[in-house]
Design a protein around this motif. Sequence first.
Motif, PDB file in Angstrom:
ATOM      1  N   TRP A 147       0.826  -1.204   0.000  1.00 17.52           N
ATOM      2  CA  TRP A 147       0.000   0.000   0.000  1.00 17.52           C
ATOM      3  C   TRP A 147       0.865   1.261   0.000  1.00 17.52           C
ATOM      4  CZ3 TRP A 147      -1.204   4.493   2.509  1.00 17.52           C
ATOM      5  CH2 TRP A 147      -2.417   5.081   2.171  1.00 17.52           C
ATOM      6  N   ILE A 148       1.916   1.257   0.811  1.00 16.98           N
ATOM      7  CA  ILE A 148       2.821   2.414   0.856  1.00 16.98           C
ATOM      8  C   ILE A 148       3.468   2.626  -0.511  1.00 16.98           C
ATOM      9  CG2 ILE A 148       4.972   3.318   1.840  1.00 16.98           C
ATOM     10  CD1 ILE A 148       4.230   1.895   4.450  1.00 16.98           C
ATOM     11  N   GLY A 149       3.929   1.523  -1.113  1.00 20.66           N
ATOM     12  CA  GLY A 149       4.533   1.627  -2.434  1.00 20.66           C
ATOM     13  C   GLY A 149       3.573   2.201  -3.459  1.00 20.66           C
ATOM     14  N   ASP A 150       2.328   1.743  -3.439  1.00 22.02           N
ATOM     15  CA  ASP A 150       1.320   2.232  -4.384  1.00 22.02           C
ATOM     16  C   ASP A 150       0.979   3.701  -4.119  1.00 22.02           C
ATOM     17  OD1 ASP A 150       1.228  -0.253  -5.548  1.00 22.02           O
ATOM     18  OD2 ASP A 150      -0.588  -0.900  -4.498  1.00 22.02           O
ATOM     19  N   LEU A 152       2.923   6.016  -2.858  1.00 22.54           N
ATOM     20  CA  LEU A 152       4.022   6.847  -3.350  1.00 22.54           C
ATOM     21  C   LEU A 152       4.089   6.833  -4.879  1.00 22.54           C
ATOM     22  CD1 LEU A 152       6.682   5.869  -0.687  1.00 22.54           C
ATOM     23  CD2 LEU A 152       5.571   8.095  -0.916  1.00 22.54           C
ATOM     24  N   LYS A 153       3.777   5.675  -5.464  1.00 22.95           N
ATOM     25  CA  LYS A 153       3.774   5.572  -6.924  1.00 22.95           C
ATOM     26  C   LYS A 153       2.750   6.512  -7.537  1.00 22.95           C
ATOM     27  CE  LYS A 153       3.387   2.189 -10.672  1.00 22.95           C
ATOM     28  NZ  LYS A 153       3.123   0.754 -11.002  1.00 22.95           N
ATOM     29  N   SER A 154       1.611   6.670  -6.853  1.00 24.55           N
ATOM     30  CA  SER A 154       0.569   7.569  -7.348  1.00 24.55           C
ATOM     31  C   SER A 154       1.040   9.022  -7.337  1.00 24.55           C
ATOM     32  CB  SER A 154      -0.704   7.436  -6.509  1.00 24.55           C
ATOM     33  OG  SER A 154      -0.524   7.971  -5.202  1.00 24.55           O
ATOM     34  N   ARG A 155       2.125   9.272  -6.625  1.00 26.33           N
ATOM     35  CA  ARG A 155       2.729  10.610  -6.577  1.00 26.33           C
ATOM     36  C   ARG A 155       4.069  10.640  -7.303  1.00 26.33           C
ATOM     37  NH1 ARG A 155      -0.920   9.751  -3.342  1.00 26.33           N
ATOM     38  NH2 ARG A 155      -2.110  11.341  -2.253  1.00 26.33           N
ATOM     39  N   SER A 156       4.221   9.680  -8.223  1.00 24.78           N
ATOM     40  CA  SER A 156       5.400   9.583  -9.104  1.00 24.78           C
ATOM     41  C   SER A 156       6.695   9.371  -8.321  1.00 24.78           C
ATOM     42  CB  SER A 156       5.505  10.842  -9.984  1.00 24.78           C
ATOM     43  OG  SER A 156       4.346  11.023 -10.743  1.00 24.78           O
ATOM     44  N   LEU A 157       6.628   8.590  -7.250  1.00 27.98           N
ATOM     45  CA  LEU A 157       7.807   8.298  -6.433  1.00 27.98           C
ATOM     46  C   LEU A 157       8.001   6.797  -6.299  1.00 27.98           C
ATOM     47  CD1 LEU A 157       7.147  10.845  -3.555  1.00 27.98           C
ATOM     48  CD2 LEU A 157       9.020  10.994  -5.182  1.00 27.98           C
ATOM     49  N   THR A 158       9.250   6.382  -6.168  1.00 28.90           N
ATOM     50  CA  THR A 158       9.571   5.001  -5.853  1.00 28.90           C
ATOM     51  C   THR A 158      10.297   4.980  -4.505  1.00 28.90           C
ATOM     52  OG1 THR A 158      11.662   5.177  -7.079  1.00 28.90           O
ATOM     53  CG2 THR A 158       9.750   4.295  -8.272  1.00 28.90           C
ATOM     54  N   ALA A 163      13.480   0.661   2.966  1.00 22.10           N
ATOM     55  CA  ALA A 163      12.893   1.896   3.495  1.00 22.10           C
ATOM     56  C   ALA A 163      11.411   1.695   3.795  1.00 22.10           C
ATOM     57  CB  ALA A 163      13.084   3.041   2.496  1.00 22.10           C
ATOM     58  N   ILE A 164      10.724   0.919   2.957  1.00 23.57           N
ATOM     59  CA  ILE A 164       9.313   0.612   3.220  1.00 23.57           C
ATOM     60  C   ILE A 164       9.184  -0.165   4.523  1.00 23.57           C
ATOM     61  CG2 ILE A 164       7.357  -0.802   2.490  1.00 23.57           C
ATOM     62  CD1 ILE A 164       7.788  -0.051  -0.309  1.00 23.57           C
ATOM     63  N   MET A 165      10.060  -1.158   4.710  1.00 20.95           N
ATOM     64  CA  MET A 165       9.977  -1.968   5.915  1.00 20.95           C
ATOM     65  C   MET A 165      10.231  -1.126   7.168  1.00 20.95           C
ATOM     66  SD  MET A 165       8.953  -4.756   4.810  1.00 20.95           S
ATOM     67  CE  MET A 165       8.919  -5.563   6.402  1.00 20.95           C
ATOM     68  N   MET A 166      11.134  -0.170   7.073  1.00 26.31           N
ATOM     69  CA  MET A 166      11.377   0.722   8.205  1.00 26.31           C
ATOM     70  C   MET A 166      10.115   1.500   8.555  1.00 26.31           C
ATOM     71  SD  MET A 166      15.210   2.212   7.415  1.00 26.31           S
ATOM     72  CE  MET A 166      15.190   3.349   8.816  1.00 26.31           C
ATOM     73  N   LEU A 167       9.428   2.001   7.532  1.00 27.32           N
ATOM     74  CA  LEU A 167       8.194   2.755   7.758  1.00 27.32           C
ATOM     75  C   LEU A 167       7.117   1.868   8.386  1.00 27.32           C
ATOM     76  CD1 LEU A 167       7.938   4.861   4.469  1.00 27.32           C
ATOM     77  CD2 LEU A 167       8.310   5.747   6.769  1.00 27.32           C
ATOM     78  N   VAL A 168       6.971   0.650   7.859  1.00 29.23           N
ATOM     79  CA  VAL A 168       5.951  -0.265   8.369  1.00 29.23           C
ATOM     80  C   VAL A 168       6.221  -0.594   9.835  1.00 29.23           C
ATOM     81  CG1 VAL A 168       5.011  -2.594   8.180  1.00 29.23           C
ATOM     82  CG2 VAL A 168       5.404  -1.247   6.116  1.00 29.23           C
TER      83      VAL A 168
END
Length: 335
Positions: A147-150, A152-158, A163-168
């Motif tokens: 969900w986090i990846g999607d 950010l992707k919707s805002r043109s970011l990867t 880094a995702i795991m750290m946020l989760v």
Amino acid sequence: MKFEEILQQLEKGVFYPIYFLHGEEPYFIDKIAEVVQKLALKEEERGFNETVLYGKDADVVNLIHAAKRYPMGAPRQLIVLREAQLLDKFDLLENYFKSPQPSTVLVICYKYKSLDKRTKAYTALKNQKQALVFESKKLYDNQMAQWIGDYLKSRSLTIEPKAIMMLVEFLGAELEKVVQAADKLIVAMGPGTTHITVDHVARNIGISKEYNPFELQKALIHKDITKSNKIVKAFAANPKDFPVPVVTGVLFSFFSKLLAYYYLQDKSKSSVASALKINPFFVADYQVAARNYKGVKVAEIISLLREYDMKSKGFGNVNTPGGELLQEMVYKILH
């Protein structure tokens, strides 16, 4: 209808007379209500045609009368009922649900739980073609990274998988906190930066790059005793930042999946990622851990994690501080 589809319809100017938004996850409910409120009326139409009520203070009969009136100088009126789960005599809305006013957009935010599907009010909503009923469900832990990846992707970011795991791990499954953190990252990075790294997260979200549950997990995977002890000592020195249940929760998730890994017949990267519902980037961690820990030891570790999680909550433990519990637990995991 899915969350994204609802937002797309609103952007196209398609509005239902009733939006009934209910469920445990408040983020999706608040976001849909926010977009409806933004787009349903022009700025000059709001004065006479926008009403915001709160369930605790609202009277259901007055709400129905308000919903049945006609708009003034606009094609529609908007009524937003927030905290609808606190509305007294909610079932009295049944008759309105059966025959809604076409020129009214009634948004009902029924948060933190779902409306009982056996009630007459719910039946009336489900049978009403002019009502959009959306149940906002909590995401499972294994859905958060995607969900986090999607988002950010919707805002043109990867973003880097680590880094995702750290946020989760740091933010948990509260979407509002996750979105706030993601938006903070976007602002902090500024224009021109399109890829979020571990360094970005560490600098801007307040997560230590070196001392966090994910790094402890990595040290344990590699049976790095020195690094494991260094990290857990840092946790012990900052118990408020690293409570035992957070650490045990992260490790329990990993070692539970590691136990499942042993029973997979196909241990190819894609198969493991699919079976364990993890990013393929992390399959190597399970391969290393499987070499360093036998299945019997993994079962023992899972039992230890449960034991120390309970101790941190006062069961079977009276005086031992959380930091000491973590140090003791990590020692037993490694030896």
